[in-house]
Design a protein around this motif. Structure first.
Motif, PDB file in Angstrom:
ATOM      1  N   LEU A  41      52.942  22.330  27.942  1.00 35.67           N
ATOM      2  CA  LEU A  41      53.496  23.051  26.797  1.00 35.67           C
ATOM      3  C   LEU A  41      52.361  23.790  26.114  1.00 35.67           C
ATOM      4  O   LEU A  41      51.329  23.198  25.779  1.00 35.67           O
ATOM      5  N   CYS A  42      52.537  25.085  25.919  1.00 38.78           N
ATOM      6  CA  CYS A  42      51.577  25.866  25.144  1.00 38.78           C
ATOM      7  C   CYS A  42      52.191  26.188  23.787  1.00 38.78           C
ATOM      8  O   CYS A  42      53.367  26.568  23.690  1.00 38.78           O
ATOM      9  N   ILE A  43      51.383  26.013  22.740  1.00 38.68           N
ATOM     10  CA  ILE A  43      51.802  26.322  21.378  1.00 38.68           C
ATOM     11  C   ILE A  43      50.960  27.474  20.873  1.00 38.68           C
ATOM     12  O   ILE A  43      49.723  27.415  20.899  1.00 38.68           O
ATOM     13  N   VAL A  44      51.624  28.538  20.442  1.00 41.71           N
ATOM     14  CA  VAL A  44      50.923  29.706  19.926  1.00 41.71           C
ATOM     15  C   VAL A  44      51.414  30.002  18.521  1.00 41.71           C
ATOM     16  O   VAL A  44      52.471  29.533  18.094  1.00 41.71           O
ATOM     17  N   GLY A  45      50.637  30.808  17.815  1.00 41.45           N
ATOM     18  CA  GLY A  45      51.017  31.173  16.461  1.00 41.45           C
ATOM     19  C   GLY A  45      49.793  31.538  15.650  1.00 41.45           C
ATOM     20  O   GLY A  45      48.650  31.291  16.072  1.00 41.45           O
ATOM     21  N   PRO A  46      49.981  32.097  14.475  1.00 43.89           N
ATOM     22  CA  PRO A  46      48.848  32.502  13.645  1.00 43.89           C
ATOM     23  C   PRO A  46      48.103  31.300  13.082  1.00 43.89           C
ATOM     24  O   PRO A  46      48.610  30.177  13.077  1.00 43.89           O
ATOM     25  N   SER A  47      46.893  31.549  12.606  1.00 38.67           N
ATOM     26  CA  SER A  47      46.124  30.497  11.953  1.00 38.67           C
ATOM     27  C   SER A  47      46.897  29.978  10.749  1.00 38.67           C
ATOM     28  O   SER A  47      47.540  30.746  10.031  1.00 38.67           O
ATOM     29  N   LEU A 227      56.891  27.350  26.177  1.00 37.98           N
ATOM     30  CA  LEU A 227      56.055  27.965  25.147  1.00 37.98           C
ATOM     31  C   LEU A 227      56.748  27.827  23.801  1.00 37.98           C
ATOM     32  O   LEU A 227      57.964  28.018  23.694  1.00 37.98           O
ATOM     33  N   VAL A 228      55.970  27.456  22.793  1.00 32.67           N
ATOM     34  CA  VAL A 228      56.481  27.333  21.426  1.00 32.67           C
ATOM     35  C   VAL A 228      55.699  28.284  20.542  1.00 32.67           C
ATOM     36  O   VAL A 228      54.457  28.304  20.581  1.00 32.67           O
ATOM     37  N   PHE A 229      56.406  29.073  19.764  1.00 36.42           N
ATOM     38  CA  PHE A 229      55.765  29.903  18.745  1.00 36.42           C
ATOM     39  C   PHE A 229      56.024  29.273  17.385  1.00 36.42           C
ATOM     40  O   PHE A 229      57.175  29.068  16.985  1.00 36.42           O
ATOM     41  N   GLU A 237      60.409  29.930  17.637  1.00 39.57           N
ATOM     42  CA  GLU A 237      61.040  30.266  18.909  1.00 39.57           C
ATOM     43  C   GLU A 237      60.424  29.398  19.998  1.00 39.57           C
ATOM     44  O   GLU A 237      59.220  29.131  19.981  1.00 39.57           O
ATOM     45  N   ALA A 238      61.244  28.952  20.937  1.00 36.82           N
ATOM     46  CA  ALA A 238      60.764  28.111  22.029  1.00 36.82           C
ATOM     47  C   ALA A 238      61.539  28.440  23.292  1.00 36.82           C
ATOM     48  O   ALA A 238      62.727  28.777  23.242  1.00 36.82           O
ATOM     49  N   GLY A 239      60.853  28.338  24.438  1.00 32.28           N
ATOM     50  CA  GLY A 239      61.533  28.609  25.700  1.00 32.28           C
ATOM     51  C   GLY A 239      60.540  28.848  26.816  1.00 32.28           C
ATOM     52  O   GLY A 239      59.367  28.480  26.721  1.00 32.28           O
ATOM     53  N   ALA A 240      60.996  29.470  27.887  1.00 25.10           N
ATOM     54  CA  ALA A 240      60.128  29.781  29.022  1.00 25.10           C
ATOM     55  C   ALA A 240      59.104  30.830  28.597  1.00 25.10           C
ATOM     56  O   ALA A 240      59.449  31.780  27.881  1.00 25.10           O
ATOM     57  N   PRO A 248      60.806  38.533  23.245  1.00 30.39           N
ATOM     58  CA  PRO A 248      60.987  37.667  22.076  1.00 30.39           C
ATOM     59  C   PRO A 248      62.219  38.069  21.279  1.00 30.39           C
ATOM     60  O   PRO A 248      62.543  39.259  21.170  1.00 30.39           O
ATOM     61  N   GLN A 249      62.892  37.060  20.717  1.00 26.48           N
ATOM     62  CA  GLN A 249      64.133  37.313  20.004  1.00 26.48           C
ATOM     63  C   GLN A 249      63.957  37.388  18.488  1.00 26.48           C
ATOM     64  O   GLN A 249      64.740  38.033  17.797  1.00 26.48           O
ATOM     65  N   HIS A 250      62.941  36.720  17.969  1.00 26.00           N
ATOM     66  CA  HIS A 250      62.764  36.637  16.525  1.00 26.00           C
ATOM     67  C   HIS A 250      61.771  37.705  16.054  1.00 26.00           C
ATOM     68  O   HIS A 250      60.753  37.961  16.704  1.00 26.00           O
ATOM     69  N   ASP A 251      62.057  38.332  14.924  1.00 25.43           N
ATOM     70  CA  ASP A 251      61.183  39.390  14.421  1.00 25.43           C
ATOM     71  C   ASP A 251      59.758  38.906  14.188  1.00 25.43           C
ATOM     72  O   ASP A 251      58.799  39.645  14.427  1.00 25.43           O
ATOM     73  N   ARG A 252      59.628  37.661  13.721  1.00 25.64           N
ATOM     74  CA  ARG A 252      58.283  37.142  13.449  1.00 25.64           C
ATOM     75  C   ARG A 252      57.515  36.966  14.754  1.00 25.64           C
ATOM     76  O   ARG A 252      56.312  37.229  14.814  1.00 25.64           O
ATOM     77  N   THR A 253      58.200  36.526  15.811  1.00 23.50           N
ATOM     78  CA  THR A 253      57.545  36.396  17.113  1.00 23.50           C
ATOM     79  C   THR A 253      57.123  37.772  17.627  1.00 23.50           C
ATOM     80  O   THR A 253      56.008  37.941  18.133  1.00 23.50           O
TER      81      THR A 253
END
Length: 261
Positions: A41-47, A227-229, A237-240, A248-253
């Protein structure tokens, strides 16, 4: 059904509505996710999105304020009696933690010890392994991470990438069932990133269960099963990986990925 077969049928990590605050700052807001044995599982996102805090909660380096975290069905850092949870004593939590390897942004090697000496400390102290056995295992692991010829080097004489590979070998020396990586390449010069990612790819290919907080989107796309954002302490958002990175489906993603891809 045997105890071993029961444990292997359980998720390696299961988070259920995990929340964590530091004072008035809500860092994690009801995080729920599952990682099965052998998955990456990879987790991504801003600081500041809570990624590193979530990793630290998995091995009880941070205690959760609400919700539950379990590794192979065993509560992390707590035991349940009736309807109440009781925090484990530090020694009990440390015993539980030995099955979970963690690699940090900074290498945290002991500067006065050689590469092999850094690796043998935990097996000798925690698992009571003999020095000769621990040293033999350490040299095997250094070969595995491509540093067989650096066993007797001190950290000051190793590059950042080499130090991080020693840190990975040190975590593997405890034969963990789960590996946590907290942005393991973020402190490295760009030309050194690849050598660390190559070791992580080999680990994933060998079947190691891994949770990786990373900004390396190419690695996430190639290696991760999911992958999790995260942003603002929530799973946005989470998925493949291919789906989230490519559509990506979400505006923030979308906004985040537009800056990093």
């Amino acid at each position: 059904m045997s105890e071993a077969s029961v444990s292997t049928s359980l998720p390696m990590v299961h988070a259920d509505c995990v929340s964590k605050s530091f004072g008035s700052n809500k860092v994690l807001r009801s995080i729920s996710l599952t990682v099965n044995r052998g998955e990456v599982l990879c987790i991504v996102g801003p600081s500041g999105s809570g990624k590193s805090t979530f990793l630290r909660c998995i091995n009880h380096l941070e205690r959760v304020d609400a919700g539950r975290l379990a590794v192979e069905g065993q509560l992390v850092g707590y035991r349940q009696k009736g309807d109440k949870l009781y925090e484990l004593k530090p020694k009990e939590a440390a015993f539980q933690r030995r099955d979970i390897g963690m690699v940090f942004q900074r290498f945290n090697l002991f500067p006065h010890l050689t590469a092999v000496e850094n690796i043998i400390q935990a097996p000798m102290r925690v698992k009571r392994m003999s020095k000769s056995a621990a040293t033999a295992r350490a040299r095997e692991l250094l070969e595995r991470v491509g540093l067989g010829d650096k066993a007797d080097y001190y950290p000051a004489h190793l590059s950042g990438g080499q130090q991080q590979r020693v840190a990975i070998a040190r975590a593997l020396a405890m034969d963990p069932k789960l590996m946590l990586f907290d942005e393991p390449t973020s402190a490295l010069d760009p030309e050194l990133v690849g050598e660390v990612l190559d070791v992580m790819k080999e680990l994933a290919a060998s079947g190691m269960t891994m949770i990786v907080v990373t900004h390396e989107m190419g690695f996430a796309r190639e290696v991760a099963d999911s992958l999790v954002f995260m942003d603002g302490g929530v799973v946005v958002e989470a998925g493949a990986p291919g789906e989230i990175l490519g559509n990506p489906q979400h505006d923030r993603t979308k906004a985040f990925l537009s800056k990093v891809l």
